[in-house]
Design an enzyme around this catalytic site. Structure first.
Site, mmCIF file in Angstrom:
data_model
loop_
_atom_site.group_PDB
_atom_site.id
_atom_site.type_symbol
_atom_site.label_atom_id
_atom_site.label_comp_id
_atom_site.label_asym_id
_atom_site.label_seq_id
_atom_site.Cartn_x
_atom_site.Cartn_y
_atom_site.Cartn_z
ATOM 1 N N SER A 1 66.998 35.892 60.920
ATOM 2 C CA SER A 1 67.007 36.354 62.309
ATOM 3 C C SER A 1 66.374 35.285 63.187
ATOM 4 C CB SER A 1 66.221 37.665 62.427
ATOM 5 O OG SER A 1 65.910 37.884 63.787
ATOM 6 N N MET B 1 70.865 45.650 70.365
ATOM 7 C CA MET B 1 69.854 46.677 70.655
ATOM 8 C C MET B 1 69.831 46.875 72.166
ATOM 9 S SD MET B 1 67.053 45.350 67.942
ATOM 10 C CE MET B 1 67.793 43.734 67.938
ATOM 11 N N ASP C 1 69.630 38.784 67.478
ATOM 12 C CA ASP C 1 69.084 40.036 68.018
ATOM 13 C C ASP C 1 69.168 40.075 69.537
ATOM 14 O OD1 ASP C 1 68.093 41.554 65.752
ATOM 15 O OD2 ASP C 1 66.697 39.899 65.449
ATOM 16 N N MET D 1 67.585 49.927 59.852
ATOM 17 C CA MET D 1 66.346 49.372 60.405
ATOM 18 C C MET D 1 65.177 49.824 59.535
ATOM 19 S SD MET D 1 67.165 47.441 62.887
ATOM 20 C CE MET D 1 65.445 46.938 63.070
ATOM 21 N N MET E 1 68.481 42.144 72.840
ATOM 22 C CA MET E 1 67.631 43.263 73.295
ATOM 23 C C MET E 1 67.592 43.327 74.814
ATOM 24 S SD MET E 1 64.313 42.626 70.943
ATOM 25 C CE MET E 1 64.423 42.468 69.157
ATOM 26 N N ASP F 1 66.849 45.386 57.847
ATOM 27 C CA ASP F 1 66.327 44.535 58.917
ATOM 28 C C ASP F 1 64.940 45.017 59.324
ATOM 29 O OD1 ASP F 1 66.041 42.872 61.100
ATOM 30 O OD2 ASP F 1 67.620 43.808 62.296
ATOM 31 N N HIS G 1 73.420 41.764 66.483
ATOM 32 C CA HIS G 1 72.787 43.089 66.416
ATOM 33 C C HIS G 1 72.441 43.502 67.841
ATOM 34 C CE1 HIS G 1 68.982 45.477 64.932
ATOM 35 N NE2 HIS G 1 69.919 46.268 65.422
ATOM 36 N N HIS H 1 71.574 35.996 61.920
ATOM 37 C CA HIS H 1 71.361 37.271 62.606
ATOM 38 C C HIS H 1 70.861 37.025 64.033
ATOM 39 C CE1 HIS H 1 70.507 41.638 62.467
ATOM 40 N NE2 HIS H 1 69.448 41.360 63.206
HETATM 41 C C1 DX5 Z 1 63.771 43.754 65.073
HETATM 42 C C2 DX5 Z 1 64.952 42.861 64.826
HETATM 43 C C3 DX5 Z 1 64.833 42.073 63.586
HETATM 44 C C4 DX5 Z 1 63.651 41.142 63.552
HETATM 45 C C5 DX5 Z 1 63.197 41.050 62.128
HETATM 46 O O1 DX5 Z 1 64.054 44.618 66.096
HETATM 47 O O2 DX5 Z 1 66.133 43.628 64.734
HETATM 48 O O3 DX5 Z 1 66.037 41.386 63.267
HETATM 49 O O4 DX5 Z 1 63.923 39.850 64.042
HETATM 50 O O5 DX5 Z 1 62.033 40.291 62.067
HETATM 51 P P1 DX5 Z 1 61.099 40.317 60.787
HETATM 52 O O6 DX5 Z 1 61.906 39.868 59.616
HETATM 53 O O7 DX5 Z 1 60.008 39.362 61.163
HETATM 54 O O8 DX5 Z 1 60.603 41.721 60.626
HETATM 55 ZN ZN ZN Z 2 68.012 42.656 64.022
#
Ligand code: DX5
Ligand code: ZN
Length: 216
Positions: free
Chosen positions: A8, A65, A34, A140, A36, A174, A63, A32
């Site tokens: 990620s 969010m 993310d 998650m 947000m 994740d 992903h 990956h």
């Molecule tokens: C959290 C994200 C993850 C995050 C994971 O909301 O969806 O992808 O980057 O990070 P680690 O592996 O550090 O928990």
């Molecule tokens: Zn993620």
């Protein structure tokens, strides 16, 4: 099933993002991304205008969010998404006609692999009706929003249940994944390990990635 590793980039140094990506690319299977929005999760990261600049041969697992992902499908696809994963929870207010299953079909019709994700509080029974429509299920294993949180062991049961339901495609996990928690998830039936801080904060990133592949 081979265990795939998807770093990620949320935990990478954005000041030199493509160098960071190049440092993991030779050893992993996917990347990956993310996205947000500060509404669905209490943090803002980046969107398509940023990740379109990521230079890699790896498939991008995006992903989402965000609250109204359907408004941006086209942008995310144009920016290079290989997989678009949307959250079940954002469809509950009926804001999208046809709901989750329609959105997954729209993604697939555009030639992108559809994925669905569930937050820790969402039981997998909520996605039972769409199992035939998805290539990826993202469980998650922390509350989404931030990297570096602790793995929630209670989530492992969800992986087992999905395999018991007969789901044979990809199950990713994740949040809080390292070689130890990754192994627990793989033993339960997961085959894609997403890891941010475990990889990007490691002294030896190759070694960290290889340790995740050894979980099987
Ligand atoms: C959290 C994200 C993850 C995050 C994971 O909301 O969806 O992808 O980057 O990070 P680690 O592996 O550090 O928990
Ligand atoms: Zn993620």
């Amino acid at each position: 099933m081979k265990t795939e590793v998807s770093p990620s980039i949320l935990s990478a140094d954005f000041g030199k993002l493509n160098e960071e990506v190049a440092s993991v690319e030779p050893f992993c299977d996917r990347l990956h991304i993310d996205v947000m929005d500060g509404h669905f999760v209490p943090n803002i990261s980046f969107g398509a205008p940023v990740y379109k600049w990521v230079k890699t041969r790896l498939p991008l697992d995006v992903h989402l969010m965000i609250e109204h992902p359907w408004q941006f499908f086209e942008d995310f696809i144009k920016a290079g998404a290989n997989t678009l994963t949307i959250h079940e929870e954002v469809f509950r207010d009926g804001g999208y006609e046809g709901g989750l299953s329609k959105a997954l079909r729209v993604i697939a019709d555009r030639g992108v692999l559809p994925g669905v994700s569930v937050k820790p509080g969402t039981p997998v029974e909520k996605i039972k009706d769409v199992l035939d429509l998805v290539d990826y299920i993202l469980i998650m294993t922390v509350e989404p929003g931030f990297g570096g949180q602790d793995f929630m062991p209670e989530m492992v049961e969800k992986i087992r249940k999905l395999r018991d339901f007969g789901f044979e495609k990809n199950i990713s996990v994740d949040g809080g994944i390292n070689s130890e928690t990754g192994k627990i998830c793989v033993d339960a039936g997961a085959n894609v390990l997403v890891a941010g801080s475990y990889i990007f904060k490691a002294e030896d990133r190759k070694e960290a990635i290889e340790s995740l592949k050894l979980t099987r």
